[in-house]
Motif scaffolding. Structure first.
Motif, PDB file in Angstrom:
ATOM      1  N   ALA A  93      -7.315  -4.848  -6.916  1.00  0.00           N
ATOM      2  CA  ALA A  93      -6.092  -4.044  -6.882  1.00  0.00           C
ATOM      3  C   ALA A  93      -6.267  -2.766  -6.064  1.00  0.00           C
ATOM      4  N   GLU A  94      -7.451  -2.176  -6.110  1.00  0.00           N
ATOM      5  CA  GLU A  94      -7.699  -0.953  -5.341  1.00  0.00           C
ATOM      6  C   GLU A  94      -7.542  -1.226  -3.838  1.00  0.00           C
ATOM      7  N   TYR A  95      -8.079  -2.360  -3.385  1.00  0.00           N
ATOM      8  CA  TYR A  95      -7.956  -2.701  -1.974  1.00  0.00           C
ATOM      9  C   TYR A  95      -6.525  -3.103  -1.628  1.00  0.00           C
ATOM     10  N   GLU A  96      -5.843  -3.795  -2.538  1.00  0.00           N
ATOM     11  CA  GLU A  96      -4.453  -4.178  -2.292  1.00  0.00           C
ATOM     12  C   GLU A  96      -3.574  -2.947  -2.090  1.00  0.00           C
ATOM     13  N   ALA A  97      -3.779  -1.912  -2.897  1.00  0.00           N
ATOM     14  CA  ALA A  97      -3.010  -0.672  -2.747  1.00  0.00           C
ATOM     15  C   ALA A  97      -3.332  -0.023  -1.401  1.00  0.00           C
ATOM     16  N   TYR A  98      -4.587  -0.030  -1.051  1.00  0.00           N
ATOM     17  CA  TYR A  98      -5.010   0.528   0.233  1.00  0.00           C
ATOM     18  C   TYR A  98      -4.373  -0.252   1.383  1.00  0.00           C
ATOM     19  N   GLN A  99      -4.406  -1.572   1.304  1.00  0.00           N
ATOM     20  CA  GLN A  99      -3.810  -2.430   2.342  1.00  0.00           C
ATOM     21  C   GLN A  99      -2.316  -2.172   2.509  1.00  0.00           C
ATOM     22  N   ARG A 100      -1.634  -1.998   1.396  1.00  0.00           N
ATOM     23  CA  ARG A 100      -0.185  -1.755   1.448  1.00  0.00           C
ATOM     24  C   ARG A 100       0.159  -0.421   2.116  1.00  0.00           C
ATOM     25  N   ASN A 101      -0.727   0.549   2.028  1.00  0.00           N
ATOM     26  CA  ASN A 101      -0.420   1.905   2.473  1.00  0.00           C
ATOM     27  C   ASN A 101      -1.055   2.334   3.784  1.00  0.00           C
ATOM     28  N   VAL A 102      -2.103   1.645   4.209  1.00  0.00           N
ATOM     29  CA  VAL A 102      -2.826   2.056   5.416  1.00  0.00           C
ATOM     30  C   VAL A 102      -2.849   0.881   6.391  1.00  0.00           C
ATOM     31  N   PRO A 103      -2.350   1.085   7.612  1.00  0.00           N
ATOM     32  CA  PRO A 103      -2.297  -0.011   8.590  1.00  0.00           C
ATOM     33  C   PRO A 103      -3.693  -0.463   9.044  1.00  0.00           C
ATOM     34  N   ARG A 104      -3.734  -1.698   9.483  1.00  0.00           N
ATOM     35  CA  ARG A 104      -4.984  -2.293   9.955  1.00  0.00           C
ATOM     36  C   ARG A 104      -5.433  -1.673  11.276  1.00  0.00           C
ATOM     37  N   TRP A 105      -4.523  -1.528  12.253  1.00  0.00           N
ATOM     38  CA  TRP A 105      -4.924  -1.116  13.602  1.00  0.00           C
ATOM     39  C   TRP A 105      -4.221   0.127  14.132  1.00  0.00           C
ATOM     40  N   LEU A 106      -2.960   0.310  13.869  1.00  0.00           N
ATOM     41  CA  LEU A 106      -2.227   1.460  14.410  1.00  0.00           C
ATOM     42  C   LEU A 106      -2.218   2.580  13.375  1.00  0.00           C
ATOM     43  N   PRO A 107      -2.928   3.660  13.637  1.00  0.00           N
ATOM     44  CA  PRO A 107      -3.070   4.724  12.633  1.00  0.00           C
ATOM     45  C   PRO A 107      -1.731   5.323  12.203  1.00  0.00           C
ATOM     46  N   ARG A 108      -1.634   5.617  10.923  1.00  0.00           N
ATOM     47  CA  ARG A 108      -0.479   6.342  10.410  1.00  0.00           C
ATOM     48  C   ARG A 108      -0.697   7.814  10.701  1.00  0.00           C
ATOM     49  N   LEU A 109       0.379   8.538  10.926  1.00  0.00           N
ATOM     50  CA  LEU A 109       0.277   9.950  11.298  1.00  0.00           C
ATOM     51  C   LEU A 109      -0.151  10.834  10.129  1.00  0.00           C
ATOM     52  N   THR A 110       0.387  10.560   8.950  1.00  0.00           N
ATOM     53  CA  THR A 110       0.025  11.356   7.783  1.00  0.00           C
ATOM     54  C   THR A 110      -1.064  10.633   6.991  1.00  0.00           C
ATOM     55  N   PRO A 111      -2.031  11.359   6.513  1.00  0.00           N
ATOM     56  CA  PRO A 111      -3.108  10.696   5.767  1.00  0.00           C
ATOM     57  C   PRO A 111      -2.624  10.162   4.414  1.00  0.00           C
ATOM     58  N   TRP A 112      -3.096   8.969   4.084  1.00  0.00           N
ATOM     59  CA  TRP A 112      -2.763   8.362   2.797  1.00  0.00           C
ATOM     60  C   TRP A 112      -3.622   9.017   1.723  1.00  0.00           C
ATOM     61  N   ARG A 113      -3.027   9.265   0.593  1.00  0.00           N
ATOM     62  CA  ARG A 113      -3.767   9.824  -0.529  1.00  0.00           C
ATOM     63  C   ARG A 113      -3.804   8.788  -1.642  1.00  0.00           C
ATOM     64  N   LYS A 114      -5.002   8.422  -2.000  1.00  0.00           N
ATOM     65  CA  LYS A 114      -5.204   7.420  -3.062  1.00  0.00           C
ATOM     66  C   LYS A 114      -4.573   7.897  -4.360  1.00  0.00           C
ATOM     67  N   GLY A 115      -3.802   7.014  -4.933  1.00  0.00           N
ATOM     68  CA  GLY A 115      -3.063   7.161  -6.067  1.00  0.00           C
ATOM     69  C   GLY A 115      -3.013   7.964  -7.187  1.00  0.00           C
TER      70      GLY A 115
END
Length: 167
Positions: free
Chosen positions: A145-167
């Motif tokens: 589940a930890e990786y699933e949440a990460y996968q849902r929020n952080v793209p594989r190749w194209l970086p997101r502009l704002t940093p994701w903060r773990k839950g």
């Protein structure tokens, strides 16, 4: 894995794998001899230098985080014990591969050599297939589940502009 062992293993991995892929192979292809710059302008060379300079800290930081925070190495034989979701990993799931790709493409632009650009494309294709076929299923199995949440929020190749903060 204990932290000192993880640091040593990650250092060995860095020297053997990324240094070979982003240093030795490009040297073997080009002998680091300059050709005419792409588009006939030094601007492409400046972009190349920028990519190289941008890729180096991402690579070093990613490998360091695997050892210091994840208590493992980037090598599949000694993976992290903790899912690393800090630093550049808050923006993109594969910063290490992207950093190596930036270094390779940067050298291609700097030296004006299409062979390195093609090598970079081949490198990315192999990385993509490896990520899909091995890394993601392995991480899903190890961290569920930890990786699933990460996968849902952080793209594989194209970086997101704002940093994701773990839950």
């Amino acid at each position: 894995m204990r932290k000192p062992v993880a640091i040593l293993g990650s250092a060995v991995f860095f020297v053997v794998v990324p240094c070979a892929i982003a240093g030795l192979v490009p040297w073997w292809i080009t002998r680091w001899q300059f050709r005419d710059p792409f588009l006939g302008t030094w601007v492409t060379q400046a972009v190349g230098v920028t990519l190289i300079v941008a890729g180096l800290p991402g690579l070093v930081d990613s490998i360091r985080r695997f050892a210091v925070e994840g208590f493992g190495t980037p090598a599949p034989v000694a993976p992290t014990q903790i899912l690393v979701v800090t630093g550049f990993y808050r923006h993109v799931r594969n910063p290490m591969y992207l950093s190596v790709l930036a270094i390779i493409l940067g050298q291609g632009l700097l030296f004006g050599d299409w062979r390195l650009v093609a090598y970079g494309a081949a490198f990315w294709t192999i990385c993509h297939l490896f990520v899909i076929a091995y890394e993601e299923p392995t991480l899903h199995h190890a961290f569920s589940a930890e990786y699933e949440a990460y996968q849902r929020n952080v793209p594989r190749w194209l970086p997101r502009l704002t940093p994701w903060r773990k839950g």
